[in-house]
Write an enzyme that holds these catalytic residues in place. Sequence first.
Site, short mmCIF file in Angstrom:
data_model
loop_
_atom_site.label_atom_id
_atom_site.label_comp_id
_atom_site.label_asym_id
_atom_site.label_seq_id
_atom_site.Cartn_x
_atom_site.Cartn_y
_atom_site.Cartn_z
N GLY A 4 0.84 -1.19 0.00
CA GLY A 4 0.00 0.00 0.00
C GLY A 4 0.88 1.24 0.00
O GLY A 4 1.13 1.86 -1.04
N ARG A 5 1.41 1.54 1.16
CA ARG A 5 2.21 2.76 1.35
C ARG A 5 3.34 2.90 0.33
O ARG A 5 3.59 3.98 -0.19
CB ARG A 5 2.80 2.73 2.76
CG ARG A 5 3.49 4.00 3.19
CD ARG A 5 4.22 3.79 4.53
NE ARG A 5 3.38 3.23 5.57
CZ ARG A 5 2.66 3.94 6.43
NH1 ARG A 5 2.71 5.26 6.38
NH2 ARG A 5 1.91 3.34 7.34
N ARG B 26 -1.99 12.14 10.12
CA ARG B 26 -0.84 11.33 10.53
C ARG B 26 0.05 11.98 11.60
O ARG B 26 0.42 11.30 12.56
CB ARG B 26 0.01 10.92 9.31
CG ARG B 26 -0.79 10.08 8.29
CD ARG B 26 0.08 9.49 7.19
NE ARG B 26 0.95 8.47 7.72
CZ ARG B 26 2.22 8.63 7.99
NH1 ARG B 26 2.83 9.76 7.73
NH2 ARG B 26 2.91 7.66 8.52
N TYR C 39 0.03 9.59 14.75
CA TYR C 39 1.22 8.74 14.94
C TYR C 39 2.46 9.55 15.26
O TYR C 39 3.56 9.01 15.23
CB TYR C 39 1.55 7.98 13.65
CG TYR C 39 0.47 7.24 12.95
CD1 TYR C 39 -0.25 6.23 13.60
CD2 TYR C 39 0.18 7.48 11.62
CE1 TYR C 39 -1.22 5.52 12.92
CE2 TYR C 39 -0.78 6.77 10.94
CZ TYR C 39 -1.48 5.79 11.60
OH TYR C 39 -2.43 5.07 10.92
N CYS D 18 -9.33 23.37 16.39
CA CYS D 18 -9.24 23.76 17.81
C CYS D 18 -8.74 22.61 18.68
O CYS D 18 -9.47 22.12 19.55
CB CYS D 18 -10.60 24.23 18.28
SG CYS D 18 -11.34 25.37 17.12
N GLU D 19 -7.56 22.13 18.39
CA GLU D 19 -6.94 21.05 19.17
C GLU D 19 -5.44 21.34 19.16
O GLU D 19 -4.89 21.71 18.12
CB GLU D 19 -7.12 19.68 18.49
CG GLU D 19 -8.53 19.27 18.19
CD GLU D 19 -9.16 18.43 19.29
OE1 GLU D 19 -8.45 18.01 20.22
OE2 GLU D 19 -10.38 18.22 19.19
#
Length: 417
Positions: free
Chosen positions: A275-276, A312, A316, A342-343
């Site tokens: 995939g990646r 991501r 992670y 807002c985090e």
Amino acid sequence: MHHFNYQNRELFCEDVPVKVIAKEVGTPFYLYSYATLKRHFLVFSKEFENIEHLVCYSAKANSNLAVLKTFANLGSGLDIVSGGELRKGLESGFSPEKMVYSGVGKRIDEIDFALNKGILMFNIESMEELVIINQRAELCGKRAPVGIRVNPNIDPKTHPYISTGLQKNKFGIDVDEALEAYRAANSIEHIDLVGIGCHIGSQITEINPFREAINSLKNIAQQLEKEGISLQYIDIGGGLGILYDDETPIDLSEYAKSIIETVKGTDYTIILEPGRVFVGNAGILVTKTLYRKSGKVKEFIVVDAGMNDLLRPALYDAFHVIQPVDQTDDPMIVADVVGPICESSDFLAQDRYMPNVKQGQLLAVMSAGAYSFVMSSNYCSRPKVAEVMVKEDSFNVVRTRESYEDLISGESIPLFL
Ligand SMILES: *Cc1c(COP(=O)(O)O)cnc(C)c1O
């Protein structure tokens, strides 16, 4: 190797200036290079040309129809994990006979869909799932081709959230119980045992976990052979790591060699689920600098892409190189690149050595082709961004930017309000 390069200090995707696309499409947007996607598939496949194999691109890394179609046209199979991915795979021209279906939580409607389309193999992850697949096969008047996903208890030495082959992970059937599971499954009426598989994790940069995994699968398959259960497919999953920062990705030839050496002299067909490694470095996220701001202890570059667009870094703590679309002689600074959400986890980079970009300047977040747009959300009622694919000197919008209308479509206010 990818096709995002500077010409006269300006970032291009293949032969198209990124700025030109930004002007037409607006920001933020994801940008994919067709030549890079194609090259990654061909280079990978070539390594396995001398053995019986099927490459099944892992749809969840990037399931844009144009990306899927690119691989379908090259003859790829598809690794799916949901009915939605099956639907998108069919839409983009994959043959169901080249689809393998993994996932711990397949629903009945999804199982029926896959049975009726005639996929290559269900990679089952529990005995309860096997019982249900058998029942559904009977009801649909089909036989279900099944492989057991084994959890080989191998440490892939990657981020804990993307390690999937350890005893404590939810995936697969424990390696010590695999033989028993096959013996039990062998007597189930509507099931054809055709394969064995594993997928030990993602962004793996060491070869040994793969060596151990393929060996473990082969040993089980050969033991089963002796008992009269003969399998056709060994599915080694995906997991190859790519270069985001300063990793040393596994040499592709070495990876292929370790698999080929293990299975040579056998009749197994090898299934690979990259995939990646196909899409990661074939895409970037282009975002615009909205504001500059100096905190007491930090410099901030506020951009128009947030964690809802690229999760991501927040999820992670992933590292993405961030480059200016126009190179300047501005001095370098250390800054956090942050989004509008807002985090406090809404950052694309922290304490990053960056050019001192100004309001309005475009930035390219590199290596954003895998697990990027697909993980985006509408958090903070933000429409999902556009996706664009470049081929040579032309570009195509392959997913339009969501509108405010899209945001509310599907929602309704009940009459009592
Ligand atoms: C996610 C996944 C893959 C692809 O993993 P990559 O690390 O992107 O290569 C392959 N197989 C299965 C079963 C998966 O869940």
